[in-house]
Design an enzyme around this catalytic site. Structure first.
Site, short mmCIF file in Angstrom:
data_model
loop_
_atom_site.label_atom_id
_atom_site.label_comp_id
_atom_site.label_asym_id
_atom_site.label_seq_id
_atom_site.Cartn_x
_atom_site.Cartn_y
_atom_site.Cartn_z
N LYS A 12 -33.70 -24.17 -25.71
CA LYS A 12 -34.44 -22.92 -25.86
C LYS A 12 -33.63 -21.98 -26.74
O LYS A 12 -32.46 -21.66 -26.42
CB LYS A 12 -34.65 -22.26 -24.48
CG LYS A 12 -35.76 -21.22 -24.47
CD LYS A 12 -37.12 -21.86 -24.67
CE LYS A 12 -38.25 -20.93 -24.25
NZ LYS A 12 -39.56 -21.62 -24.39
N THR A 57 -37.79 -26.39 -21.53
CA THR A 57 -37.05 -25.29 -22.16
C THR A 57 -37.39 -23.95 -21.50
O THR A 57 -36.58 -23.03 -21.51
CB THR A 57 -37.34 -25.22 -23.67
OG1 THR A 57 -38.71 -24.90 -23.90
CG2 THR A 57 -37.00 -26.54 -24.34
N ARG A 169 -10.75 -4.31 -59.62
CA ARG A 169 -12.17 -4.43 -59.29
C ARG A 169 -12.40 -4.02 -57.83
O ARG A 169 -11.47 -3.94 -57.02
CB ARG A 169 -12.65 -5.87 -59.47
CG ARG A 169 -12.02 -6.86 -58.51
CD ARG A 169 -12.66 -8.24 -58.59
NE ARG A 169 -12.04 -9.17 -57.64
CZ ARG A 169 -12.51 -10.38 -57.36
NH1 ARG A 169 -13.59 -10.83 -58.00
NH2 ARG A 169 -11.90 -11.17 -56.49
N GLN A 212 -10.34 -16.02 -52.22
CA GLN A 212 -9.74 -17.14 -51.49
C GLN A 212 -8.41 -16.73 -50.87
O GLN A 212 -8.10 -17.06 -49.72
CB GLN A 212 -9.55 -18.34 -52.41
CG GLN A 212 -10.82 -19.07 -52.79
CD GLN A 212 -11.49 -18.50 -54.03
OE1 GLN A 212 -11.25 -17.34 -54.40
NE2 GLN A 212 -12.33 -19.30 -54.67
N HIS A 240 -20.72 -8.56 -55.11
CA HIS A 240 -20.32 -8.09 -56.44
C HIS A 240 -20.73 -6.64 -56.70
O HIS A 240 -21.81 -6.20 -56.30
CB HIS A 240 -20.94 -8.99 -57.52
CG HIS A 240 -20.58 -10.44 -57.38
ND1 HIS A 240 -19.30 -10.89 -57.53
CD2 HIS A 240 -21.34 -11.53 -57.11
CE1 HIS A 240 -19.27 -12.21 -57.36
NE2 HIS A 240 -20.50 -12.62 -57.10
#
Length: 286
Positions: A12, A57, A169, A212, A240
């Site tokens: 469920k 369920t 940035r 990363q 971005h």
């Protein structure tokens, strides 16, 4: 060539539960989205339509509500363990139960008044099976942004590369993180709070040369500060931000006005683990 039934499970999904603990004048509110999945000896229903081993369920949904009344609702991890152990312990045909929970935060405004707090969603995944219990905590949609201290350059280029290199940035992401516990007995709320804080602090403290690198720094900080955790998996979309071209209006733009990109976006995923951590007893995903 034989055709056989492969791995399967059923359950469920997304049972919405709001629990109000009314002890005393100050109420406690818990808001959960609970999903249950069971697997085991279910070949008969798939191959012959024999439902003798198929717990409805609807019963799973009812169990969530009944357990909230009978046992109360503490941390999502503890509630998930209670449910998963119940299904495995009472259904002999079931060998593995997985309970996945999303917990929505509410900010207290008074003794019985609350305001929904939406800066992230807490998650918990519990699997109980023959190898014991495995608990995975986490969060999703934790939006973080650094306006500077982020670079991206030195990458390979080919004839299709148009992205300019940058030494300054905006770095923004919406963190989706899951971390696996070494045991099924800990202070779940304290552990979650500590892991959450470590993620945020590592994002703030890291001078980033790539998303990363930031991912690894966040995972490393969590494991360094939380000895009860075996490993952490992170998915970091790169949200971005593009410098707006204001030249057509006769204006300069000294990195003050940006366009927030929607899609497509970079998606950085990775796992940080202790080299001596025991292997997972069940599959777990982001």
């Amino acid at each position: 060539m034989a055709i056989v039934l492969g791995r399967n499970r059923y359950g469920k999904a997304e049972t919405r539960l709001v629990h109000v603990a009314r002890g005393g004048d100050s109420h406690r509110l818990v808001d959960l989205n609970v999903s249950v999945a069971l697997s085991g000896d279910l070949a008969a229903t798939h191959l012959r339509g024999d439902n003798a081993g198929v717990l409805p369920t609807d019963t799973m949904k009812n169990t969530v509500y009944a357990f909230a009344r009978e046992h109360g609702v503490g941390s999502p991890e503890a509630f998930g363990l209670l449910l998963a152990r119940h299904f495995v312990g009472t259904q002999p045909q079931i060998d593995t139960a997985t309970v996945s929970i999303e917990a929505y935060a509410w900010e207290r405004l008074g003794p019985h008044s609350f305001r929904r707090s939406g800066d992230f969603v807490r998650t918990a995944g519990v699997t109980v099976g023959g190898a014991g219990a495995q608990v995975v905590s986490g969060l999703k949609d934790l939006v973080l942004l650094n306006t500077t201290d982020s670079e991206f350059h030195g990458y390979p280029r080919d004839r299709y590369t148009t992205l300019p290199e940058t030494t300054d940035r905006i770095l923004a992401t919406a963190v989706d993180a899951r971390w696996r516990h070494l045991t099924d007995d800990t202070d779940w709320d304290a552990s979650f709070g500590g892991a959450h804080n470590a993620l945020v602090e590592a994002f703030v403290d890291t001078y980033s040369h790539s998303l990363q690198q930031t991912l690894y720094a966040m995972g490393e900080r969590v494991l360094a500060e939380r000895p009860e955790l075996a490993e952490i998996r992170l998915a970091l979309p790169n949200k971005h931000h593009y410098l707006a071209d204001l030249a057509p209006f006769g204006l300069d733009n000294p990195r003050e006005v940006f366009i927030a990109g929607d899609r497509p976006y970079g998606l950085i995923e990775g796992t940080v683990t202790r080299d001596d951590a025991p292997p997972a007893s069940a599959e777990w995903y982001l």
